[in-house]
Design a protein around this motif. Sequence first.
Motif, mmCIF file in Angstrom:
data_model
loop_
_atom_site.group_PDB
_atom_site.id
_atom_site.type_symbol
_atom_site.label_atom_id
_atom_site.label_comp_id
_atom_site.label_asym_id
_atom_site.label_seq_id
_atom_site.Cartn_x
_atom_site.Cartn_y
_atom_site.Cartn_z
ATOM 1 N N GLY A 155 1.501 -9.040 -2.189
ATOM 2 C CA GLY A 155 1.001 -8.040 -2.107
ATOM 3 C C GLY A 155 2.571 -8.026 -2.203
ATOM 4 N N ARG B 39 3.576 -5.288 -5.195
ATOM 5 C CA ARG B 39 4.147 -3.534 -4.931
ATOM 6 C C ARG B 39 5.481 -2.854 -4.266
ATOM 7 N NH1 ARG B 39 -1.644 -5.006 -5.067
ATOM 8 N NH2 ARG B 39 -1.350 -5.553 -2.335
ATOM 9 N N GLU C 60 4.090 1.458 -0.646
ATOM 10 C CA GLU C 60 2.687 0.890 -1.094
ATOM 11 C C GLU C 60 1.638 0.608 0.061
ATOM 12 O OE1 GLU C 60 1.905 0.638 -5.025
ATOM 13 O OE2 GLU C 60 0.047 0.071 -4.440
ATOM 14 N N GLN C 61 3.075 -1.541 0.550
ATOM 15 C CA GLN C 61 3.008 -2.460 1.508
ATOM 16 C C GLN C 61 2.647 -1.707 2.910
ATOM 17 O OE1 GLN C 61 5.901 -5.076 0.460
ATOM 18 N NE2 GLN C 61 6.023 -5.071 -1.477
ATOM 19 N N SER D 190 2.464 0.808 4.253
ATOM 20 C CA SER D 190 0.868 1.793 4.013
ATOM 21 C C SER D 190 -0.431 0.831 4.246
ATOM 22 C CB SER D 190 0.712 3.395 3.306
ATOM 23 O OG SER D 190 0.861 2.757 1.699
ATOM 24 N N ASN D 191 -0.760 0.417 2.925
ATOM 25 C CA ASN D 191 -1.398 -0.570 3.102
ATOM 26 C C ASN D 191 -1.861 -1.910 4.240
ATOM 27 O OD1 ASN D 191 -2.846 0.016 0.261
ATOM 28 N ND2 ASN D 191 -1.529 -1.616 -0.634
ATOM 29 N N TYR D 192 -0.445 -1.399 4.728
ATOM 30 C CA TYR D 192 0.140 -2.355 6.283
ATOM 31 C C TYR D 192 -0.752 -1.383 7.462
ATOM 32 C CZ TYR D 192 1.000 -5.681 9.813
ATOM 33 O OH TYR D 192 0.885 -6.138 11.225
ATOM 34 N N LYS E 72 -4.775 -0.984 7.597
ATOM 35 C CA LYS E 72 -5.221 -2.120 7.841
ATOM 36 C C LYS E 72 -5.715 -2.506 9.697
ATOM 37 C CE LYS E 72 -5.217 -5.777 4.020
ATOM 38 N NZ LYS E 72 -4.318 -6.510 3.347
#
Lengths: 344, 529
Positions: free
Chosen positions: A66, A69, A73-74, A76-78, A81
């Motif tokens: 990832g 990106r 964003e990395q 918030s994605n993390y 999850k």
Amino acid sequence: MHSPAKRLYAIAKLSAGSAISVALTLLGLIFVTFAVGRLIPIDPVVAAIGEKAPQEAYDKMYRELGLDRPVYEQFSNYVGKVVHGDFGNSVFTGRPVLEDLASVFPATLELATIGILIGILVGVPLGVVAAANNGRWPDHVVRVLSLSGYSVPVFWLGIVLLLIFYGKLDWVAGPGRIDIAYDGLVDEWSGILAIDALRAGDMDVFRNALSHMILPATLLGLFSLAYISRMTRSFMLTQLNQEYITLARAKGTSERAVIWRHALKNARVQIITVCFLSYGFLLEGAVLTETVFSWPGLGLYMTNALFNADLNAVIGGTILIGAVFILLNALADVVYRFADPRTA
Amino acid sequence: MKRRQFLGSVAAAALFMSLAGGVAFAKTPADTLVIAKVIDDAISFDPAESYEDTSSEVLHNTYETLVEYDAADISKLSGGIAESWSFSADNKTVTFRLRSGMTFASGNPVTANDVVYSFTRVVKADKTPAFILKQFGWSGESVGTMIKAVDDQTFEMTIAVDYAPSLVLNILSSVNASVVDSKTVIANEKDGDFGLAYLKDKSEGSGPFVLKTWKPNQTVMLQSNPAYRQGEPAMKRVILRHVPEAASQRLLLEKGDVDIASNLPGDQIAALEGNADIAISRNNTTRNLYIGLSQTVEPFTEPKVREALKYLVDYKGMTESLLKGEFTVLQSFWPSGFYASVDENPYSYDVEKAKALLAEAGYKDGFAFRLSVRNVSPAIDIAQAVEQSMSAAGIKMEILQTDQKQFITAYRERQFEAALGTWEPDFLDPHANAATFAHNLDNGPSASTKTVAWRNSWKDDTINALTDAAVRESDETKRIEMYKDLQRKVMADGPYIGLVQRTSQVAMRSNVKDYVVGPAMIFYRLVRK
């Protein structure tokens, strides 16, 4: 006046408040670890696929991780999850981080627990004795002992202990958690071999597991003992200089009762704090001890993860350690209440 | 009577003592081989995903490839699953005839369909080692049409590149070309993952052993395969135990709690020398160490300077005193003792010659540069030795130590002046190293192939052409000569100061026999105790 509803509301408010503060603490932990992971001059892609991998494989892993990106964003994605219980896969074991932690943490837990028991059961009395004999020979003995616990390198002491008790005397088993002859004989239940062996009723495995554990646990015990005895000594000295002690002595209370009943009783909250703190440190995993004794625990895992710039594993481990400290804090609170009603 | 009783008890005592002694010095079971090793590099034991040292070692013992190096004769490639093979006139189609009657450990027969499935999944799963097969010009889309099972016993593959037959066979002997039991793996596929999750911690092959359990950072346990085509191995179990600390490995070995210690440094090995219970086995490995001189840095672009620097390393002193037994001198990019090795080291420590060359190049008073080095032994020790020998000719070399991963990051991004690098080929063909040390078609910053030559910003079209020609040459004798010629040319003019080649030193209990260490592989199948 204090209706049950109101009290329930107060408790709920309090626990909601602490839940929010715990969540914020963990979020902060993730943020700092994440930021550090981005700042170190190690390319996580190279760490994942090795030096020789062709550019094509590099680009593929870059996207898989990832990294193409934006950083926010990395992040918030993390976090998204993690909230769903997915800590991602570790790069260097290739397995889910949660699974890894579930397998390494029990190994550390068993060592740390025995280590802290040794530390408390030996360290507290030593500290008390040292304080009671302030400036006389028992004090000096305890101080030398705790000083050596601080200053002797773990690594060296571990190897020396192994050489003597395993290499020469053959009293204990060598590095590792279990002899190969006993490996895999009992079903894994708690992950703590001694407990699993007891549960299965296999005394041979139990003895062998203990025999492997005794040296590294003693080593850890020695180091927490050094800290605990020194702190106990200083807490006790403070208490022994208080006026109520002089009063007790003036009243003719025996010296033994003065020390163990009066002074120790008043120092106990501080001592409990120190014990919980040491336990927390031991639970972080003792890298050097785990290395010398081939102990597959959290310390070794985290070090590997750090050296491999394995961000998922590092953050997962950090959160685990953070959670352990929070849990220990809560536990310490409960113990305070039992030990000293005034803190309730 | 009394006398006889006495004698009898003495005999019994002697017997008991010898037994006790035997027990004390052979603690591992007679049919189990226990190896202490650093195994934390393992990520997966799936041939489609494995790219690490530990997993490669295990795969060599659990799977077979079409052609392979066999424990009984490690000097040459022989038929593995394939009994015979033939190349078409243009060398682009290869037909393999498989052995008949072979089965996997599962009992399923080994057929050409298994080979097709195995190769297809490596290419389509597209994990890190996929490039090893993809260099045949196979892609996820094309592989289906380029490999096929003609019948159960005949496998046919077409390649889209001009590769010499010997190179093709060498690539096919890599562990990533292992043949898996397609029936079992297909039955365990999940969401079209080609069984990657399933094969991560177990084996479904036809090799002498079966991978039973893998506990990451703890143990790998192998069990013998009774169905193995050359007979079940004597060792019923082989256990790799993760022992990260060398001193602990040595202690376990001395106590007989392990049979083999794999990762002992020179000083620990030296301490074991003379111990009658321990034997040391030494073998050439394919790992080299070299200094790369970035061609973006001023004095290094001067051929005479490069040559001078090659005379400013005390190769002999370094290997004899500093690296006792752990390394031998290697100045070529391809290791010594293998197929197409050039086996010569033209440079020796010669300060006068170096000074003369430097003067000719206009650097009479020397110059200064920085050498990037990973902060591990023996890289640091080597760097310090080089720093000292270089200073004799007025060259000030500053050592820049960094963490291992940080070093690789910087090296891959060309962020260095000189770098102490190390390399290990992925398969045993000189092309594996020539392709990276002697090949760089695009020297631009966004080249699609970033070889070692690219990292050092070195582009030499004559060398590129030689590498391209050698990879195509189908006459084997000629091909070997071409690689030797290429190695000599790179040694003479390339931006690399070849330093040393690692020797593997394995310490084992002296009762362990026939632990075969081959070219970049280890075989357990012949081991006896």
